[in-house]
Design an enzyme around this catalytic site. Structure first.
Site, short mmCIF file in Angstrom:
data_model
loop_
_atom_site.label_atom_id
_atom_site.label_comp_id
_atom_site.label_asym_id
_atom_site.label_seq_id
_atom_site.Cartn_x
_atom_site.Cartn_y
_atom_site.Cartn_z
N ASN A 1 0.85 -1.19 0.00
CA ASN A 1 0.00 0.00 0.00
C ASN A 1 0.89 1.24 0.00
O ASN A 1 1.21 1.80 1.05
CB ASN A 1 -0.94 -0.02 1.21
N ARG B 1 -1.26 4.92 0.88
CA ARG B 1 -2.22 5.18 -0.19
C ARG B 1 -3.63 5.25 0.37
O ARG B 1 -4.41 6.13 0.00
CB ARG B 1 -2.14 4.10 -1.28
N CYS B 2 -3.99 4.34 1.27
CA CYS B 2 -5.31 4.37 1.89
C CYS B 2 -5.58 5.70 2.59
O CYS B 2 -6.70 6.20 2.60
CB CYS B 2 -5.44 3.25 2.93
N MET B 3 -4.54 6.26 3.22
CA MET B 3 -4.71 7.45 4.05
C MET B 3 -4.70 8.75 3.25
O MET B 3 -4.67 9.83 3.84
CB MET B 3 -3.60 7.51 5.12
#
Length: 410
Positions: free
Chosen positions: A354, A399-401
């Site tokens: 990620n 990437r999620c954040m």
């Protein structure tokens, strides 16, 4: 106008969410419902997140914090009414008309900063009653049945993962209907921001998906990767449905903003909940792939504009071959860490794939993933390491954040 034209081009503007009251209300008894694997040391999580913010600023990225955007949005009375009408539906099992009306009265009386804090951090019975004070209010069955610390509005700690709830795809934004109940209210906050905030209201961006209007079809931003050249890559796993993929594809095609969507099947498992937990683009010709997946066994389809409402669908013989063809490349580099199954599983749990690209060949990664980071560097990728001991407890990496709202073509 805001736009995202690639996964790896220079990152100009991004939305992040710093942990706050929402994380302070995460407990051993509610963490599962709120989709976290453990409680979080909040002050340390805030330190880690501020370091992440500063790293991006140092690289020339403008950081917009979700709570600030929401507070600025609800300065508008119409925006406040928009949010409250949607989150305080009397048909919700724990509310009823009486409790919905009382809660609306209290929230509508808050200032913008306080309201934004509670829209993200939740509201419990004790706070509601204290806010009502000596004012007369009628009995409510919903209110009477709550203990003092029971939530009327549960906290939204998954707001940390700004990528999922809204994602920008070329010249428009998709405000996504979330699959899990614990995240559905997040969609309303983003609908309000993109509709009423001065930064977006006059920006002229297209709206690919308008939140809950698309439910029960679901799509989440962690499954959506804008890989460039008019191509979008979408994962079909635990959180994104075939209907969600086809709806987004059709709207992109109708606008001429994309020419193809490549959909790839993923195992339906929490550890692999989104495409970006197993695969991210790290350079103009390179992707990192979870070591536990066989690159040749991934089943995928290419969607292109069809003659009618439905996109044309063709199954691909080779997933990465289809990506290379879409990008006009002779070959695509697929980077996998060589390690045994135990190490691979640990690194996957720590979001080793990620990664957030800030420019071609430069990515942000959690420092804990030592083998994966070394592998990337051995393949010419610059790795900017951040701590994520606390931030990673909700199963999400850099990437999620991050929700890029402006990114150049690569």
């Amino acid at each position: 106008m805001f736009h995202v034209n690639s996964e790896v081009g220079a990152l100009k503007h991004v939305i992040l969410h710093e942990p706050g009251l929402d994380f302070e209300r995460l407990t051993p008894s509610n963490k599962d419902h709120l989709l976290f694997d453990d409680v979080v040391w909040v002050s340390r999580a805030q330190e880690e997140h501020r370091a992440f913010q500063q790293l991006l600023r140092d690289r020339g990225t403008t950081v917009h914090l979700l709570r600030d955007l929401l507070a600025e949005t609800v300065k508008d009375e119409e925006a406040t009414a928009f949010v409250l009408d949607r989150i305080l539906d009397e048909r919700q099992p724990h509310l009823g008309a009486g409790l919905a009306d009382l809660t609306q009265r209290v929230l509508a009386g808050m200032g913008p900063d306080e309201l934004a804090t509670h829209l993200l951090g939740g509201l419990n019975k004790r706070e509601l009653v204290q806010a009502l004070g000596e004012r007369r209010y009628g009995r409510s069955l919903g209110l009477d049945l709550l203990a003092d610390d029971d939530f009327i509005l549960p906290p939204l700690p998954n707001s940390l993962f700004t990528r999922d709830t809204s994602c920008w795809v070329y010249d428009g934004v998709s405000v996504n209907p979330m699959m899990k109940a614990g995240r559905k209210r997040e969609t309303v906050n983003y609908e309000a921001i993109y509709t009423f905030h001065p930064m977006f209201a006059g920006a002229g961006a297209r709206r690919w998906i308008d939140g809950e209007a698309m439910a029960p079809a679901a799509i989440e931003g962690g499954d959506v990767e804008v890989i460039g050249n008019g191509t979008v890559l979408i994962g079909l796993g635990e959180r994104t449905t075939p209907a969600g993929v086809e709806i987004l594809a059709r709207r992109l095609f109708q606008a001429g903003s994309a020419q193809r969507v490549i959909a790839v099947e993923l195992p339906k498992a929490r550890a692999l909940m989104h495409l970006d937990t197993v695969l991210t683009m790290v350079d103009t010709d390179a992707f990192t792939l979870f070591a536990g997946l066989d690159r040749h066994a991934l089943r995928s389809w290419t969607l292109t504009p069809g003659a009618g409402r439905a996109p044309a669908v063709t199954e691909n013989r080779d997933f990465f071959g289809a990506i290379g063809s879409a990008l006009g490349l002779d070959t695509v580099r697929v980077l996998q860490t060589r390690q045994d199954s135990y190490a691979a599983e640990r690194e996957q749990w720590n979001d080793g794939c990620n990664l957030l690209a800030v420019s071609p060949g430069t990515v942000v990664a959690y420092e804990v993933n030592e083998a994966g980071n070394r592998m990337l560097e051995d393949n010419g990728i610059e790795v900017l390491r951040i701590r994520g001991d606390q931030l990673g407890r909700g199963r999400g990496g850099p990437r999620c954040m991050s929700c890029p709202i402006q990114r150049d073509a690569a």
